[in-house]
Design a protein around this motif. Sequence first.
Motif, mmCIF file in Angstrom:
data_model
loop_
_atom_site.group_PDB
_atom_site.id
_atom_site.type_symbol
_atom_site.label_atom_id
_atom_site.label_comp_id
_atom_site.label_asym_id
_atom_site.label_seq_id
_atom_site.Cartn_x
_atom_site.Cartn_y
_atom_site.Cartn_z
ATOM 1 N N THR A 48 49.203 32.086 24.148
ATOM 2 C CA THR A 48 47.797 32.091 23.735
ATOM 3 C C THR A 48 46.873 31.331 24.687
ATOM 4 O OG1 THR A 48 48.198 30.143 22.362
ATOM 5 C CG2 THR A 48 48.335 32.288 21.271
ATOM 6 N N GLY A 86 43.886 33.218 23.006
ATOM 7 C CA GLY A 86 44.437 33.951 21.872
ATOM 8 C C GLY A 86 45.308 35.098 22.343
ATOM 9 N N VAL A 87 45.370 36.160 21.551
ATOM 10 C CA VAL A 87 46.299 37.251 21.840
ATOM 11 C C VAL A 87 45.939 38.031 23.097
ATOM 12 C CG1 VAL A 87 46.993 37.530 19.433
ATOM 13 C CG2 VAL A 87 44.996 38.770 20.275
ATOM 14 N N ASN A 354 52.291 26.278 10.359
ATOM 15 C CA ASN A 354 51.438 27.439 10.625
ATOM 16 C C ASN A 354 50.745 27.926 9.355
ATOM 17 O OD1 ASN A 354 52.298 27.278 13.240
ATOM 18 N ND2 ASN A 354 53.520 29.137 13.216
ATOM 19 N N GLY A 382 39.668 36.215 10.221
ATOM 20 C CA GLY A 382 40.628 36.793 11.157
ATOM 21 C C GLY A 382 41.550 35.738 11.738
ATOM 22 N N SER A 383 40.991 34.549 12.010
ATOM 23 C CA SER A 383 41.812 33.455 12.524
ATOM 24 C C SER A 383 42.845 33.015 11.489
ATOM 25 C CB SER A 383 40.913 32.269 12.895
ATOM 26 O OG SER A 383 40.007 32.618 13.916
ATOM 27 N N THR A 386 45.692 35.640 11.504
ATOM 28 C CA THR A 386 46.590 35.519 12.662
ATOM 29 C C THR A 386 47.471 34.283 12.549
ATOM 30 O OG1 THR A 386 44.886 34.355 13.946
ATOM 31 C CG2 THR A 386 45.038 36.740 14.223
ATOM 32 N N LEU A 389 50.426 35.123 10.626
ATOM 33 C CA LEU A 389 51.338 35.918 11.451
ATOM 34 C C LEU A 389 52.007 35.100 12.558
ATOM 35 C CD1 LEU A 389 49.204 39.171 11.763
ATOM 36 C CD2 LEU A 389 50.947 38.610 10.066
ATOM 37 N N ILE A 391 50.314 33.018 14.997
ATOM 38 C CA ILE A 391 49.466 32.633 16.129
ATOM 39 C C ILE A 391 48.355 31.737 15.586
ATOM 40 C CG2 ILE A 391 48.032 33.418 18.034
ATOM 41 C CD1 ILE A 391 50.934 34.239 18.274
ATOM 42 N N THR A 392 48.469 30.423 15.835
ATOM 43 C CA THR A 392 47.588 29.461 15.170
ATOM 44 C C THR A 392 46.413 28.996 16.013
ATOM 45 O OG1 THR A 392 49.064 27.695 15.914
ATOM 46 C CG2 THR A 392 49.433 28.572 13.701
ATOM 47 N N SER A 435 56.527 32.675 11.331
ATOM 48 C CA SER A 435 55.542 33.469 10.608
ATOM 49 C C SER A 435 56.188 34.017 9.343
ATOM 50 C CB SER A 435 55.043 34.635 11.476
ATOM 51 O OG SER A 435 56.007 35.671 11.557
#
Length: 477
Positions: A48, A86-87, A354, A382-383, A386, A389, A391-392, A435
């Motif tokens: 990220t 991020g992604v 997470n 959205g954050s 994620t 999932l 991705i923090t 996750s």
Amino acid sequence: MQLTETNNEVDLSVRTPSRSDSFSDKLQGLVDALGGNSNIVNITHCMTRLRFKLADESLANKGTLEAIPGVKGVVLAQGQTQVVIGVDVEKWYNALSGVSTSNDEPVIEAEKGKLFQNAMRIVAGIFGPVVPAIAGAGMLMGLLSGLIATNVISESSDTVYFFRSISTAVFFFLPMLVSFSAAKVFKVNEYIALAVSSAMLAPKLVDKAAALKAAGEVPELTVLGVVPVELLNYGGAIVPAILAVWVLSKVTPFVDRFVPSSAKPVFTPLLAFTVTSTIVLSLVAPAGMWLSNGAGWVVGSLLEISPTLTGFIFGLTRPITIVFGIHHSMTPISLNNFALYGKDLLMPIMCLGNLAIAGATMAVWYKQRKNVSKEQSSVTVGSGVTAILGITEPALFGVLTKYTKALFMASLAAGIVGAISVTIDTHLTSYILSSVFSLPAYLASGTQNFVQAVFGVVGVFALAFTLTMLFVDVNDK
């Protein structure tokens, strides 16, 4: 995956002709805010973050960096300027990888008086690229366990035998993965590093050790008549592999000094491999195993003294370690626990951390949703998604670092539920990503362990959400 770029002389504008002007402007703005091309020593990226080593860190303008659209945060830590994307980080890296750099210094550059920072940079540099591979294999093992536990597939089937074999192989040959990554960090030939780590796993030596043990003899060889080599099984051993590559980085330039220029292509690799392998297998690798066992003993002792307190401390600090980019320091501890005990109590806390971040972020969204723009509201929710999932960073740098009380509530929730998790022995038997999709992996240790894991992630999300709702005022940052 983490890549490096330290000596390309391709101008940025050449690499981005097909991209939109707005994206090109972002990239140019990023380079300018870092002090220009000449100030960038090297560029790396993890899952990220873009990680920059700058010649002069004082030239970096943090405020300007944070104002660039798409940048979710900036962290100055471990002698690096970390820009959180991020992604989409690989897209940015691929466009930036043509930026000319001031020199070809090593990616990991030791700095005097900064032992901790140097250690964390080495750990991040080595394990960042390896995590996707071991996480993929670990997830496969977890899914198999889930399918077997729910009677979807028979444990005695060829399918299970095949997939279990290939996933287990990744962890047995983990020293080779680690050595390849470590070679990039220590700036030595990756393929000679692989050769040294493969020597550690030599089947003939493993068979010889078994034969000597079966005959009641000490599993040891005497090389050159004087060098004792203890025959150990280094499958899955990561500390010996890292030490082996470090030794290679010292042996290679040493032997190269004594080899004539015309003979270097042949004799430098020959001597580097032979000398390093002998030193490693006779001294360094056994010492690495001792260090691994010692580290395992320390963690085990802490858990025996107070599992509840240990779980609380690891949980409480988990979100903070992510903020400062040192969360990879947990990876070798967990991998060592898998190798020594066949399970790990600390990796579930990573997942709890997470979900705590996700819970606090969703609470912030709920409290601010009527007072901010639709765009800002969608960014916050959205954050949070994620983070669920795994991705923090978007949640941490886009939301929680702006509301420090919310970040503390996430940490507190992770600490409380982490303490409970360790106390009731919620554990994993293989490395996985943290996750909700990783929950089936807990079935490998039975339904009770799975139920505990589910209650843990639901509980920590709810607790972080509730604490943030009760004690955080989104109008007070």
